[in-house]
Write a protein that holds these residues in place. Structure first.
Motif, PDB file in Angstrom:
ATOM      1  N   GLU A  99       0.857  -1.180   0.000  1.00  0.00           N
ATOM      2  CA  GLU A  99       0.000   0.000   0.000  1.00  0.00           C
ATOM      3  C   GLU A  99       0.894   1.231   0.000  1.00  0.00           C
ATOM      4  OE1 GLU A  99      -3.827   2.085   2.112  1.00  0.00           O
ATOM      5  OE2 GLU A  99      -3.223   0.091   2.751  1.00  0.00           O
ATOM      6  N   PHE A 100       0.600   2.162  -0.902  1.00  0.00           N
ATOM      7  CA  PHE A 100       1.390   3.372  -1.076  1.00  0.00           C
ATOM      8  C   PHE A 100       0.682   4.549  -0.425  1.00  0.00           C
ATOM      9  CE2 PHE A 100       2.140   7.245  -3.631  1.00  0.00           C
ATOM     10  CZ  PHE A 100       3.527   7.349  -3.531  1.00  0.00           C
ATOM     11  N   GLY A 101       1.455   5.392   0.252  1.00  0.00           N
ATOM     12  CA  GLY A 101       0.944   6.638   0.808  1.00  0.00           C
ATOM     13  C   GLY A 101       1.989   7.720   0.646  1.00  0.00           C
ATOM     14  N   VAL A 102       1.555   8.956   0.454  1.00  0.00           N
ATOM     15  CA  VAL A 102       2.477  10.052   0.194  1.00  0.00           C
ATOM     16  C   VAL A 102       1.964  11.333   0.837  1.00  0.00           C
ATOM     17  CG1 VAL A 102       1.363  10.622  -2.006  1.00  0.00           C
ATOM     18  CG2 VAL A 102       3.743  11.286  -1.625  1.00  0.00           C
ATOM     19  N   CYS A 103       2.889  12.198   1.267  1.00  0.00           N
ATOM     20  CA  CYS A 103       2.506  13.529   1.730  1.00  0.00           C
ATOM     21  C   CYS A 103       3.673  14.498   1.514  1.00  0.00           C
ATOM     22  CB  CYS A 103       2.046  13.515   3.179  1.00  0.00           C
ATOM     23  SG  CYS A 103       3.155  12.771   4.343  1.00  0.00           S
ATOM     24  N   VAL A 104       3.313  15.724   1.173  1.00  0.00           N
ATOM     25  CA  VAL A 104       4.286  16.765   0.845  1.00  0.00           C
ATOM     26  C   VAL A 104       3.798  18.067   1.482  1.00  0.00           C
ATOM     27  CG1 VAL A 104       5.377  18.075  -1.031  1.00  0.00           C
ATOM     28  CG2 VAL A 104       4.845  15.646  -1.356  1.00  0.00           C
ATOM     29  N   LEU A 105       4.721  18.814   2.093  1.00  0.00           N
ATOM     30  CA  LEU A 105       4.357  20.117   2.644  1.00  0.00           C
ATOM     31  C   LEU A 105       3.778  21.010   1.548  1.00  0.00           C
ATOM     32  CD1 LEU A 105       7.476  20.829   4.896  1.00  0.00           C
ATOM     33  CD2 LEU A 105       5.127  20.468   5.696  1.00  0.00           C
TER      34      LEU A 105
END
Length: 182
Positions: A99-105
């Motif tokens: 499972e892929f998850g991503v976050c960026v400011l």
């Protein structure tokens, strides 16, 4: 699992994507807390399911020891501005997927950071022989949905009225997957 460091320059911003290490734990805790407060695209509100420095150290250590997990960070001039994770498991019936998850400011949106984290994660998945990536995305995040489709993800389902946002309305979560044969 570890990947090779890779540098990108997009719109005069240079950043490095690399594998997370335990020295990143404090910054990761701070960045995750900030990101959760910047957008409703995340599963959490600011401060919910908080992970402190020691919690991130444990996640990073565990991910490094597992062949089915990948934890990447994005660094700009020594500062972490985003991250992604691929999390798998050792169960035989589901060991083929992560499972892929991503976050960026938010200040760093528009520099293809999420796109490049996804690209590096897909490359890793294909290299280690994992055949399926899954993810969940809020229905209102049209830009992300479009990007995922560009990388071969398909809508596999909809979790109806899955998230209650600050406007008092319920929104669907889109479940997407990308399958490739090794």
């Amino acid at each position: 699992m570890k990947v090779i460091n890779k540098n990108y320059t997009i719109h005069d911003l240079t950043y490095m994507i690399r594998t997370a290490n335990e020295f990143d734990a404090k910054q990761l805790s701070d960045v995750r807390l900030q990101i959760d407060g910047e957008t409703e695209n995340m599963d959490r509100e600011r401060g919910e399911a908080y992970i402190d420095e020691s919690g991130f150290k444990q996640i990073i250590k565990s991910d490094r020891e597992k062949n089915c997990n990948l934890f990447l960070v994005v660094e700009v001039k020594g500062r972490i501005v985003g991250f992604s994770r691929c999390e798998g498991n050792a169960l035989k019936r589901t060991a083929h997927k992560v499972e892929f998850g991503v976050c960026v400011l938010k200040d760093y949106w528009g520099h293809a950071i999420g796109r490049n984290l996804l690209k590096e994660s897909i490359h890793w998945v294909e290299t280690v022989g994992i055949t399926k990536m899954t993810l969940q995305v809020l229905e209102t995040n049209a830009k992300a949905i479009t990007m995922y489709k560009q990388f071969g993800f398909e809508v596999e389902g909809v979790l109806k009225k899955d998230k209650l946002l600050s406007d008092g309305n319920y929104y669907h979560t889109i479940v997407m997957g990308r399958f490739h044969k090794t």
